[in-house]
Design an enzyme around this catalytic site. Structure first.
Site, short mmCIF file in Angstrom:
data_model
loop_
_atom_site.label_atom_id
_atom_site.label_comp_id
_atom_site.label_asym_id
_atom_site.label_seq_id
_atom_site.Cartn_x
_atom_site.Cartn_y
_atom_site.Cartn_z
CG LEU A 197 -51.14 -53.45 -6.58
CD1 LEU A 197 -50.62 -53.14 -5.17
CD2 LEU A 197 -51.11 -52.19 -7.42
CB CYS A 198 -46.24 -55.01 -10.86
SG CYS A 198 -47.07 -54.69 -12.42
CD GLU A 199 -44.37 -55.09 -5.19
OE1 GLU A 199 -43.95 -56.11 -4.59
OE2 GLU A 199 -43.63 -54.17 -5.58
CG ASN A 223 -48.32 -51.31 -10.24
OD1 ASN A 223 -48.68 -52.47 -10.23
ND2 ASN A 223 -47.05 -50.97 -10.40
#
Length: 420
Positions: free
Chosen positions: A340-342, A379
């Site tokens: 994930l972009c976290e 996402n």
């Protein structure tokens, strides 16, 4: 203490050939054993029943297994009620405990004749307005303040949004009696994921004493006391598991000391154990697909927080086994991550593990409750499959993995996504 999985490397490799990772795997044998041990621990109470918390693992195949073991279900939403109905639960098989409840949820609960557990005193008139008041009804107690065991603070009920005060409970039962209710339950949830054997007995004493007070002040017949959930599991290897037999015995002592002398020896005991019943009987099976060497060492899995939110959400610990390397030295420090972009999409931080190679099967323990259930699609990530390891050793797909078609299904753009 070593944490062992219910599946070995050879078994898992066979399952992975049929069902690609990632997926949540559940152990039918372990689920049945837990249900039977719990039932035995409370066998002294003729009315005892476990109402499995559907929110923990909302899968009809799991619910049917528990139904066969004599369990009811604890539902908290319209769709959970629908799932319960589809599995053949009805009437006193269903406990409906909800908060900030929409009218249609209450209406569905009444249609199924579920036992309704009200979360607020204003819900009495709301339920009367949108449906009707049943003959058997329950209310949820919030005693406020801090909940302690042996001078150790376990949780802070006074800061929780749930339940009625003691004064409101007394007023609520009087009001419900006026509206035609005849029998009552008491419910409370004061601490989460406790691994002490003292939690249920301590909670039981609070509820039993209040049950006597309620009966004396209102004349209400108390049919059951619902100890709800809160009994936890040892996520970490150094934690001791709850001794459910000792827990049952502790509740029995409180029952005999408080309820029986008050002439209330016919009160049934209910539980709503999602985590205790399922967490150790499930795991998330993943494959290591990337490694990264910068300021730290990273291993990237083909799963992410969309498959298991607990570590990202509140730093929860889930033990990790690298299949085939159970006896190898844990001499590599990794952050184990998803895609994930976290930056909080990490299953483990600075975890000492054996050397992990690309292609290794990496298994996260104790995901059988609040694992798949908390999944989401941030996402554009797709939720994974669920697989049941049956008692005969075979594996059965009990929920297929999501596809892009599922993700796009709710968009009202005719034909735009048909090619997917």
């Amino acid at each position: 203490m070593e944490k062992k999985l219910f599946v070995n490397k050879e078994q898992l490799e066979g399952i992975v050939k049929e069902f690609p990772t990632p997926f949540h795997l559940y152990d039918e044998k372990g689920i049945r054993e837990r249900a039977r041990a719990l039932k035995q621990a409370f066998a002294w109470n003729p009315g005892f029943r476990e109402y499995f918390a559907v929110k923990a693992t909302p899968n009809p195949f799991i619910l049917k297994i528990l139904q066969e073991e004599g369990c009811g279900v604890d539902c908290s939403s319209l769709t959970e009620l629908m799932m319960a109905e589809a599995c053949g639960f009805s009437g006193t098989d269903i406990m409906f405990s909800s908060n900030d409840t929409p009218a249609e949820d209450f209406q569905m609960a009444r249609k199924l004749d579920a036992t309704i557990n009200l979360d607020d005193i204003t819900h009495i008139d709301f339920l009367k307005k949108v449906s009707s008041i049943p003959k058997l009804i329950s209310c949820r107690l919030n005693p406020g303040g801090y909940f302690s065991i042996a001078n150790s603070i376990m949780d802070n009920p006074g800061d929780a949004k749930y339940g009625l005060t003691k004064e409101q409970m007394i007023d609520a039962y009087r009001r419900l009696l006026e509206l035609g209710a005849e029998e009552f339950g008491i419910h409370a949830f004061l601490a989460s994921n406790t691994t002490t054997n003292e939690y249920y007995p301590t909670l039981a004493r609070i509820l039993f004493e209040f049950a006597v007070e309620l009966h004396e002040k209102t004349g209400a017949k108390i049919a059951f006391v619902n100890l709800s959930g809160g009994v936890g599991v040892p996520y970490r290897p150094d934690q001791e598991p709850v001794d459910i037999a000792a827990v049952g015995e502790g509740v029995r002592k409180a029952y005999e000391e408080i309820l029986i002398p008050a002439g209330m020896g016919d009160v049934a005991i209910f539980t709503e154990l999602g985590r205790y019943m399922l967490a150790p009987n499930g795991c998330l099976v993943t494959t290591a697909i990337h490694e990264k060497h910068i300021y730290k060492e990273y291993i990237g899995l083909d799963a992410c927080a969309a498959n298991l939110m607990r570590p990202a959400m509140y730093g929860a610990y889930h033990h990790i086994t690298v299949m085939g390397k159970e006896n190898a030295p844990c001499d590599h420090k990794y952050d184990v991550t998803g895609g994930l972009c976290e930056n909080n999409d990490k299953f483990a931080i600075d975890r000492m593990l054996p050397k992990i190679d690309i292609g290794d099967l990496v298994v996260l323990h104790d995901t059988g409750a609040h694992g798949f259930a908390m999944g989401y699609n941030y996402n554009g990530k797709l939720r994974s499959a669920e697989v049941l390891l049956c008692e005969d050793g075979t594996a059965k797909l009990i929920r297929r993995a999501e596809t892009p078609k599922d993700y796009f299904a709710t968009f009202d753009f005719t034909g735009l996504f048909d090619k997917y």
